[in-house]
Design an enzyme around this catalytic site. Structure first.
Site, PDB file in Angstrom:
ATOM      1  N   SER A 373      -3.527   1.181   0.008  1.00 52.89           N
ATOM      2  CA  SER A 373      -2.640   0.967   1.155  1.00 52.89           C
ATOM      3  C   SER A 373      -3.033  -0.179   2.060  1.00 52.89           C
ATOM      4  O   SER A 373      -2.331  -0.448   3.039  1.00 52.89           O
ATOM      5  CB  SER A 373      -2.552   2.262   1.988  1.00 52.89           C
ATOM      6  OG  SER A 373      -1.800   3.231   1.307  1.00 52.89           O
ATOM      7  N   LYS A 376      -0.298  -2.595   2.841  1.00 53.11           N
ATOM      8  CA  LYS A 376       0.693  -2.479   3.916  1.00 53.11           C
ATOM      9  C   LYS A 376       0.490  -3.523   5.011  1.00 53.11           C
ATOM     10  O   LYS A 376       1.421  -3.806   5.773  1.00 53.11           O
ATOM     11  CB  LYS A 376       0.656  -1.066   4.506  1.00 53.11           C
ATOM     12  CG  LYS A 376       1.098   0.027   3.543  1.00 53.11           C
ATOM     13  CD  LYS A 376       1.158   1.379   4.244  1.00 53.11           C
ATOM     14  CE  LYS A 376       1.679   2.482   3.321  1.00 53.11           C
ATOM     15  NZ  LYS A 376       0.698   2.888   2.310  1.00 53.11           N
ATOM     16  N   SER A 430      -0.258   5.479   7.601  1.00 52.37           N
ATOM     17  CA  SER A 430      -0.083   4.925   6.255  1.00 52.37           C
ATOM     18  C   SER A 430       1.007   5.654   5.485  1.00 52.37           C
ATOM     19  O   SER A 430       0.846   6.014   4.320  1.00 52.37           O
ATOM     20  CB  SER A 430      -1.410   4.978   5.475  1.00 52.37           C
ATOM     21  OG  SER A 430      -1.422   4.047   4.434  1.00 52.37           O
ATOM     22  N   LYS A 535      -7.105  -0.978   8.850  1.00 50.56           N
ATOM     23  CA  LYS A 535      -6.219  -0.414   7.832  1.00 50.56           C
ATOM     24  C   LYS A 535      -7.078   0.184   6.732  1.00 50.56           C
ATOM     25  O   LYS A 535      -8.003  -0.457   6.225  1.00 50.56           O
ATOM     26  CB  LYS A 535      -5.275  -1.467   7.232  1.00 50.56           C
ATOM     27  CG  LYS A 535      -4.233  -0.862   6.306  1.00 50.56           C
ATOM     28  CD  LYS A 535      -3.222  -0.055   7.113  1.00 50.56           C
ATOM     29  CE  LYS A 535      -2.326   0.800   6.228  1.00 50.56           C
ATOM     30  NZ  LYS A 535      -3.004   2.019   5.748  1.00 50.56           N
TER      31      LYS A 535
END
Length: 589
Positions: A373, A376, A430, A535
């Site tokens: 992820s 993203k 997420s 992140k």
């Protein structure tokens, strides 16, 4: 009558003798401290048991030297009352002699205050014990099994009790010891980690550490005026925690399990009150304890092993300097670039100074691996580049993915959410369906989004990055730690991304109802952390990943961890990096 006169002489000599003993101990204590410091330095790579023994013996000497000296002076005075005045020139000795009553009175007042402090602390500990309630039977059984494994006799069963006011497990009592466990930890920490903390507390019980610690407090009360006594006592407590760690790790047969538990405990708890009277898993120099558990070989390595290790480190550094590109694409040929090394579970790591581009730490940072992820961040940049209306309401459809994308989703089919809220959902918790919806509603649809994504990859100069979907669910979404660092640097230039990912939680409207979102990085907002962008990513193929930008020592530092062994170990790795950077900054200043 003769007996009364003899007692009067003894009592009359006691005050000046005690005053001289206190004065003499000022320099005697300094000598004890200097010798102890030298021995501790020589034993710095030895087992903590040896350093603990040195501290204990030195503290015992600090008690014995004044006591023996006092008895000697009283005995001499009883044999010859003039003896006290014959050891030094009469002028200055007579002047000091006049101050002895005041000196002894001040010392007595200090001892009284310290004793009162100790008694109040013991009363508080007793209150904790009375307020605690018995733990569930299944947990008491676990403690009993651990106690047997650690060599405690069946007759010395250690009750486990719960207390809502504590933040860390503690051990109280020595004749009938009790382990007090924070009620919140029982449901908020994995069983394996909680068992590791309990093993640490049982190690204290096995060694009768509470009794020894109480005697230390008595020594502190009697010799409160000497800093060497406080230093020795504090060092003894720190070494005691390492000895208990070693016993617990031996019983668990997994030192890293205890290290992970200690780090998890440190993320959301502070050291307990009255720490000097409690045996707590949170005590001591926590970073040093974790490092010794993660790399126990450092304690036993002799000087003969240091030479080849140093040569190997120099050779490795030379290869990295000659063959690895820096983040800005230039070769790191400057000999002043000194990489730091420390044990981390992540298979790939990169840490660099954002201002200078200097690589501070690296571990297989050029390997191409899945990034999950973290993708993203690229999705968010592509969407923000398009300048779309953040307030436009978008509808979630089946094409945005289902349970195959994420085990639990905040977005059901038909839910209406603004584009700005979808951006928050994609970055903070997420949410996979949010990222998919952002790509689907991109002008021109998913095909146009994919083209814009590839253009962004080219714009950032990511030659070893491949992204096939906006979510990161595909193992084909790959990159390197070096190029993920470039992605983080680019994302940091977007105020919306930095704002969203630097908060521990936020609220968004889904179908008109507010939903609370939590950051997937538990370090954001944590004590001691100043994270300005973050992140995470996690999948079977990618392991646990983390990319973040934080402030450390007045500088912005980017940290990339790929393929760590679970979220707990990933946070532990980040904690190691933060503390190592802080230590390095402190040494430089």
């Amino acid at each position: 009558m003769n007996l009364d006169m003899r007692l009067g002489i003894d009592l009359g000599n006691l005050v000046p003798a005690l005053g001289w003993v206190l004065l003499y101990f000022v320099w005697q204590g300094v000598i004890v401290g200097a010798v102890s410091g030298a021995l501790l330095w020589l034993l710095r790579h030895a087992s903590a048991r040896w350093r603990y023994a040195v501290c204990a013996l030195a503290l015992l000497l600090c008690l014995c030297i004044p006591a023996v000296h006092l008895l000697s002076l009283l005995a001499d005075a009883g044999a010859s009352p003039a003896r006290l005045s014959m050891d030094a020139p009469p002028a200055w000795r007579a002047a000091l002699q006049a101050w002895m009553p005041a000196l002894v009175l001040a010392w007595s007042a200090g001892v009284g205050l310290m004793s009162l402090r100790l008694c109040l602390g013991l009363a508080w500990v007793g209150k904790l014990r009375r307020q605690a309630v018995a733990a569930p039977a299944i947990w008491q059984a676990r403690v009993d099994a651990l106690a047997l494994r650690m060599g405690l006799r069946r007759s010395r069963q250690v009750p486990l009790k719960l207390h809502a006011g504590l933040s860390s497990p503690v051990t109280v009592g020595f004749w009938r010891p009790v382990i007090l466990l924070p009620a919140a930890l029982l449901s908020g920490m994995p069983v394996a980690l909680l068992e590791a903390l309990l093993a640490h507390e049982l190690a204290h019980v096995r060694r009768w550490d509470y009794l020894v610690n109480l005697l230390q407090s008595v020594a502190e009360a009697l010799l409160f005026f000497h800093p060497v006594v406080w230093w020795l006592s504090a060092r003894m407590r720190a070494e005691r925690e390492q000895v208990a760690d070693a016993l617990a790790a031996q019983a668990l047969q997994d030192p890293q399990q205890l290290a992970t538990a200690l780090h998890a405990l440190s993320l959301h708890t502070a050291a307990p009150q009255q720490a000097g009277l409690l045996m707590s898993a949170r005590g001591g120099a926590l970073l040093t304890r974790i490092e010794r558990l993660m790399a126990p070989g450092l304690d036993t390595a002799g000087w003969k092993l240091a030479v080849p290790a140093l040569l190997l480190a120099c050779a490795t550094l030379l290869l990295q300097v000659q063959g690895k590109p820096a983040v800005n694409g230039t070769i790191l040929a400057d000999a002043a670039v000194a990489m730091l090394d420390l044990p981390v579970s992540a298979k790939h790591m990169l840490v660099f100074d954002d201002a200078s581009g200097q690589v501070l730490m690296a571990k297989d940072a050029d390997a191409v691996v899945p990034i999950a992820s973290i993708t993203k961040l690229m999705t968010a940049m592509v969407v923000l580049d398009a300048g779309l209306d953040p307030d436009e309401q978008l509808r979630i459809v089946r094409a945005d993915g289902g349970s195959s994308l994420q085990r639990y989703s905040l977005l059901a089919d038909g839910a209406t959410v603004s584009r700005g809220a979808l951006l928050q959902l994609a970055l903070l918790p997420s949410e996979n369906r949010a990222a998919a919806a952002l790509a689907r509603t991109y002008p021109g649809g998913s095909t146009a989004f994919h083209q814009a994504l590839q253009a962004k990859i080219h714009q950032l100069g990511l030659r070893r990055t491949t992204l096939t979907d906006p979510v990161g669910s595909s193992p084909a979404n790959t990159s390197t730690a070096n190029e993920v660092a470039k992605i983080v640097a680019a994302a940091a230039r977007y105020p919306d991304i930095a704002r969203i990912t630097s908060h521990p939680q936020a609220s968004v409207a889904v179908n008109g109802k507010l939903r609370t979102l939590h950051n997937t990085n538990p370090l954001v907002g944590g004590k001691g952390w100043d994270i300005v962008l973050s992140k995470t990513g996690s999948s079977n193929a990618a392991g646990s990943c983390l990319s973040m930008r934080m402030r450390s020592g007045g500088k912005h530092v980017t940290v990339v961890l790929l393929d760590a062994d679970g979220a707990q170990r990933r946070s532990l790795d980040a904690g190691h990096i933060r503390d190592t950077l802080a230590d390095r900054t402190g040494r430089m200043h």
